[in-house]
Design a protein around this motif. Sequence first.
Motif, PDB file in Angstrom:
ATOM      1  N   LYS A   1      43.634  31.759  45.970  1.00 43.96           N
ATOM      2  CA  LYS A   1      44.303  32.426  44.844  1.00 43.96           C
ATOM      3  C   LYS A   1      43.352  33.405  44.160  1.00 43.96           C
ATOM      4  O   LYS A   1      43.765  34.494  43.734  1.00 43.96           O
ATOM      5  CB  LYS A   1      44.803  31.388  43.848  1.00 43.96           C
TER       6      LYS A   1
ATOM      7  N   TYR B   1      43.188  36.470  46.298  1.00 41.83           N
ATOM      8  CA  TYR B   1      44.426  37.244  46.172  1.00 41.83           C
ATOM      9  C   TYR B   1      44.424  38.044  44.865  1.00 41.83           C
ATOM     10  O   TYR B   1      44.752  39.233  44.855  1.00 41.83           O
ATOM     11  CB  TYR B   1      45.622  36.307  46.213  1.00 41.83           C
ATOM     12  N   CYS B   2      44.034  37.376  43.773  1.00 40.18           N
ATOM     13  CA  CYS B   2      44.016  38.055  42.468  1.00 40.18           C
ATOM     14  C   CYS B   2      43.027  39.216  42.475  1.00 40.18           C
ATOM     15  O   CYS B   2      43.298  40.281  41.907  1.00 40.18           O
ATOM     16  CB  CYS B   2      43.654  37.066  41.359  1.00 40.18           C
TER      17      CYS B   2
ATOM     18  N   ALA C   1      44.078  43.020  41.843  1.00 38.41           N
ATOM     19  CA  ALA C   1      43.417  43.751  40.758  1.00 38.41           C
ATOM     20  C   ALA C   1      42.875  45.082  41.270  1.00 38.41           C
ATOM     21  O   ALA C   1      42.984  46.116  40.599  1.00 38.41           O
ATOM     22  CB  ALA C   1      42.300  42.902  40.159  1.00 38.41           C
TER      23      ALA C   1
ATOM     24  N   ARG D   1      44.669  41.831  33.985  1.00 33.93           N
ATOM     25  CA  ARG D   1      45.398  40.562  33.970  1.00 33.93           C
ATOM     26  C   ARG D   1      45.142  39.783  35.265  1.00 33.93           C
ATOM     27  O   ARG D   1      44.905  38.569  35.241  1.00 33.93           O
ATOM     28  CB  ARG D   1      46.892  40.808  33.768  1.00 33.93           C
ATOM     29  N   TYR D   2      45.197  40.486  36.398  1.00 36.00           N
ATOM     30  CA  TYR D   2      44.939  39.809  37.670  1.00 36.00           C
ATOM     31  C   TYR D   2      43.458  39.438  37.811  1.00 36.00           C
ATOM     32  O   TYR D   2      43.121  38.383  38.361  1.00 36.00           O
ATOM     33  CB  TYR D   2      45.384  40.681  38.843  1.00 36.00           C
TER      34      TYR D   2
ATOM     35  N   ARG E   1      42.961  36.357  35.843  1.00 33.18           N
ATOM     36  CA  ARG E   1      43.554  35.223  36.547  1.00 33.18           C
ATOM     37  C   ARG E   1      42.642  34.794  37.694  1.00 33.18           C
ATOM     38  O   ARG E   1      42.490  33.593  37.983  1.00 33.18           O
ATOM     39  CB  ARG E   1      44.938  35.607  37.073  1.00 33.18           C
ATOM     40  N   GLY E   2      42.018  35.757  38.333  1.00 32.37           N
ATOM     41  CA  GLY E   2      41.061  35.432  39.380  1.00 32.37           C
ATOM     42  C   GLY E   2      39.877  34.648  38.835  1.00 32.37           C
ATOM     43  O   GLY E   2      39.404  33.691  39.463  1.00 32.37           O
TER      44      GLY E   2
ATOM     45  N   HIS F   1      40.801  31.039  38.498  1.00 33.19           N
ATOM     46  CA  HIS F   1      40.797  30.299  39.767  1.00 33.19           C
ATOM     47  C   HIS F   1      39.372  30.051  40.269  1.00 33.19           C
ATOM     48  O   HIS F   1      39.089  28.990  40.837  1.00 33.19           O
ATOM     49  CB  HIS F   1      41.615  31.055  40.813  1.00 33.19           C
TER      50      HIS F   1
END
Length: 308
Positions: A258, A261-262, A266, A278-279, A282-283, A286
């Motif tokens: 994840k 992916y983030c 991004a 935001r991504y 979020r990364g 994780h």
Amino acid sequence: MTNTNPIRIDIGICTFRRPALEETLESLFKLTVPSDAQVRLIVADNDAAPSAKDLVDSMAARSPFPIRYVHCPKSNISIARNACLSACEADFLAYIDDDETATPGWLAALVEKARETGAEAVLGPVRALYGDDSAGWMRDGDFHSTMPVWVNGRIITGYTCNTLLDMRSPLVAGRRFALALGQSGGEDTHFFSQLTEAGGRIEFAENALVLEPVPASRASFGWLAKRRFRSGQTHGRIVAANNGGAKRIPKALIAAAKAGYCGAVAAGFMLMPVRRNRYALRGALHVGAVMGMLGVREIRQYGTAEAA
């Protein structure tokens, strides 16, 4: 049917060298209190010296509510939160941070939702107030405001910057914040996760609003990333505690995937700063989760001059 029995409510404010405590207390003095409620304030001073005592004593003379000052000099936020729990003699205990201000209807909205639902805990929203020098992407994406997260229609964890606990519930009585997380942070996530795992319910009172200015020291991508990373570490620790040995490895791999992916998304939003950040954040969450599952020690956030 609405409960009309008289109730007692304590409000806990944990503080550590914050002059903004004065504004917090001033806002609490202006609360609209339910007609059948008695309110008391508890200030838990987490500084090594009783640095907040003079301010609290000076404001107590004009407070509409009794104020109890508790000195808990260990620079560990869990000790301060637990001091409020131990000092509480009421049916409900609300928490608000020492850099926030309550709107007049804040407490009444929390109590109304608790009475309506019978939940062990009620959360309210925290609206961030950005200065003119804050980055545009930060204001547009509102990265500092706090709201609950619903998972399959349920709130499974919470926060202490705007919450009400039903102290009469056997699922709350005797429960304490983890001392091991008192300087890294995440003690609130751990507390509320344990509460819901034991069968407790958390509800949301959308009108129980508190406001929190965003200081320059927090108005940066770096500060947000550090906070998300730490939140991920706390989640990872909880996952690891519930999945011993090799069982945590697949979950760590999923979190790592994840994070990757983030990071890729991004990069794809490089020219769109709100989505990109935001991504990216979020990364960071994780990545923190992976570190937490692997047992990497949390970064220290409380009990330092920077935290103050």
